[in-house]
Write a protein that holds these residues in place. Sequence first.
Motif, PDB file in Angstrom:
ATOM      1  N   TYR A 397     -15.880  43.377 -49.426  1.00 57.41           N
ATOM      2  CA  TYR A 397     -15.290  43.583 -50.750  1.00 57.41           C
ATOM      3  C   TYR A 397     -16.225  44.420 -51.621  1.00 57.41           C
ATOM      4  O   TYR A 397     -15.793  45.337 -52.337  1.00 57.41           O
ATOM      5  N   ILE A 401     -15.534  48.181 -53.368  1.00 60.46           N
ATOM      6  CA  ILE A 401     -15.673  48.456 -54.805  1.00 60.46           C
ATOM      7  C   ILE A 401     -16.634  49.624 -55.029  1.00 60.46           C
ATOM      8  O   ILE A 401     -16.353  50.560 -55.821  1.00 60.46           O
ATOM      9  N   ARG A 427     -16.818  36.738 -56.216  1.00 62.60           N
ATOM     10  CA  ARG A 427     -15.470  37.237 -55.926  1.00 62.60           C
ATOM     11  C   ARG A 427     -14.674  37.445 -57.213  1.00 62.60           C
ATOM     12  O   ARG A 427     -13.941  38.427 -57.349  1.00 62.60           O
ATOM     13  N   ASP A 428     -14.815  36.537 -58.178  1.00 63.36           N
ATOM     14  CA  ASP A 428     -14.100  36.693 -59.444  1.00 63.36           C
ATOM     15  C   ASP A 428     -14.552  37.956 -60.171  1.00 63.36           C
ATOM     16  O   ASP A 428     -13.721  38.691 -60.729  1.00 63.36           O
ATOM     17  N   HIS A 429     -15.866  38.207 -60.179  1.00 62.35           N
ATOM     18  CA  HIS A 429     -16.379  39.412 -60.853  1.00 62.35           C
ATOM     19  C   HIS A 429     -15.909  40.675 -60.148  1.00 62.35           C
ATOM     20  O   HIS A 429     -15.579  41.683 -60.803  1.00 62.35           O
ATOM     21  N   LEU A 430     -15.878  40.652 -58.825  1.00 64.71           N
ATOM     22  CA  LEU A 430     -15.415  41.833 -58.096  1.00 64.71           C
ATOM     23  C   LEU A 430     -13.947  42.115 -58.404  1.00 64.71           C
ATOM     24  O   LEU A 430     -13.534  43.276 -58.497  1.00 64.71           O
ATOM     25  N   GLN A 431     -13.160  41.080 -58.568  1.00 66.50           N
ATOM     26  CA  GLN A 431     -11.752  41.269 -58.920  1.00 66.50           C
ATOM     27  C   GLN A 431     -11.616  41.892 -60.309  1.00 66.50           C
ATOM     28  O   GLN A 431     -10.743  42.738 -60.551  1.00 66.50           O
ATOM     29  N   ILE A 432     -12.491  41.481 -61.238  1.00 66.71           N
ATOM     30  CA  ILE A 432     -12.451  42.061 -62.592  1.00 66.71           C
ATOM     31  C   ILE A 432     -12.859  43.533 -62.561  1.00 66.71           C
ATOM     32  O   ILE A 432     -12.267  44.382 -63.252  1.00 66.71           O
ATOM     33  N   GLN A 434     -12.455  45.567 -60.032  1.00 67.05           N
ATOM     34  CA  GLN A 434     -11.336  46.289 -59.443  1.00 67.05           C
ATOM     35  C   GLN A 434     -10.227  46.497 -60.476  1.00 67.05           C
ATOM     36  O   GLN A 434      -9.593  47.563 -60.509  1.00 67.05           O
ATOM     37  N   TYR A 435     -10.003  45.511 -61.321  1.00 66.70           N
ATOM     38  CA  TYR A 435      -9.006  45.649 -62.386  1.00 66.70           C
ATOM     39  C   TYR A 435      -9.388  46.785 -63.336  1.00 66.70           C
ATOM     40  O   TYR A 435      -8.540  47.595 -63.729  1.00 66.70           O
ATOM     41  N   THR A 438      -8.822  50.173 -61.720  1.00 63.92           N
ATOM     42  CA  THR A 438      -7.399  50.510 -61.596  1.00 63.92           C
ATOM     43  C   THR A 438      -6.789  50.906 -62.935  1.00 63.92           C
ATOM     44  O   THR A 438      -6.025  51.882 -63.013  1.00 63.92           O
TER      45      THR A 438
END
Length: 516
Positions: A397, A401, A427-432, A434-435, A438
Amino acid sequence: MLYLQVHQLKEQGFKVAAIARKLDLSRNTVYKYLDMTFEEASDWVNSLGNRSKKLNPYRDRILSWLHEHPDLSSSQVEDWLKEKYPSIKIGGSTVRSYVSELREIYHIPKIVHIRDHEAVDELPMGQQAQVDWGEVTVKNMEKKDVRLYFITFVLSHSRFKYVEWQSRPFTTRDAIRCHENAFVFFGGMPEELVYDQDHLITVSENAGDIILTSEFQSYKQERGFRLYLCRKADPQSKGKIENVVKFVKRNFAKHRVFSNIDAWNERSLAWLSRTGNYNVHHTTKKRPVEVHALEKQHLKPVSPLLSFESNRGSSITRTVHKDNVIKYKSNRYSLPLGTYRPRGENQVFIEIHEEELIVRATPQGEVLARHRLCHGKGELIKSRQHSRDRSKGIHAYKETIIRQFHDQEKAMLFIHEISVRYPRYVRDHLQIVQYAITHFQPDIEEALDVCVKDHLWSANDLRDVAQHLSRLKDTKPSSEPRFDQAIPSNFRNLSALQATSPTREMDKYLKILGGI
């Protein structure tokens, strides 16, 4: 008065047995009264009232059981006392008389169900065993109803019993497995097995030419035992096993709290050893465990186990739980992730070799896990190989990124700092992140520069900075009109968008509303 009545009846010519029936006494008590003088009888009766009884220390507990479960039998009270206090030494008659006295004193009646039975001849050793299934509903630790299913076996001569439980209905395969376990428990196989007309083993009675299910037919041929199928409405032909089913339901399962199926089976085996096969049988007046020691010599040996059940003597089945563990002797042992299947049978086979527990998918199949045997209780024995490799997913992941930034070295530094500061929430920070990439792609590189320069090591900061930069650009005046950028392609006449609605003078509105 009782002493006088006994002597009066004796003088009138009544025999001891008749006196006992007439006065509702035991014959031993009648003999004692006849051998005593009036003064000795008075002293003896007074001593009975003052004598301390063996079960008095357990009086409150027995009373609480009777109040909570008025239909509790004295034999079940005896078993519960032995289970709760393993060192207690009591006989069945002692418990029966004590429970009867408590019921009379505290007015706790017990409903007695009477059923007519016909005496049958006793069978020779090793000739027959009877088999039947049953089910009960008990309460679990959360006071919710749980339905359990069991199969019982009893050797007709010795009355030696075996019981096995499941938390789901039996299949033919389950029945065959339990037969093998019963033969191991008995130490051999009888010549004949008696069954009810159960769908697990029979398809049709066929006027005596019984048609068995294909699996059970193969099993019967390979084992070579005779099969006797009871006719409908003929309980006398298998009365022994019906009594065992009733005994298991009323003495073991009734009012017992369910935790899990493995612990339930272990307690069932302990009950068999302590009560089911140890207590004196009311018909034979012998202990089944003692008679079985003789009958065992007349059973057929079953050492060459079936091909599909090979290694059964040292292999035990266990249920795989949804967290991919099995339970053995009050401990949990891990299995590889994915062993549990939501709609699968979820059954594995375990073997014990010295101090090692081996888990297999089938009796001779591949080894799923090996564990050092734990002799404690409540422990989780877990192999590192059975844990989810979380680092591999996170690492991939991170690389995904980082590759989305032009300055990958700076992005790698930012992601590294996030990992150090928020190890539990990577994982939560990586999702943020990615947001942010995008939704704010034109400004993400500048936002990364700001965060690294000002040491803002958080994905939330990166998102907020990128959002702020995007808003600043949106508020700047543009040299070109921007409204046409949102015009749908199906609009060709731009004048329609620039049209204004007509307006009226105020006097017209006042006239409509009833004014001037």
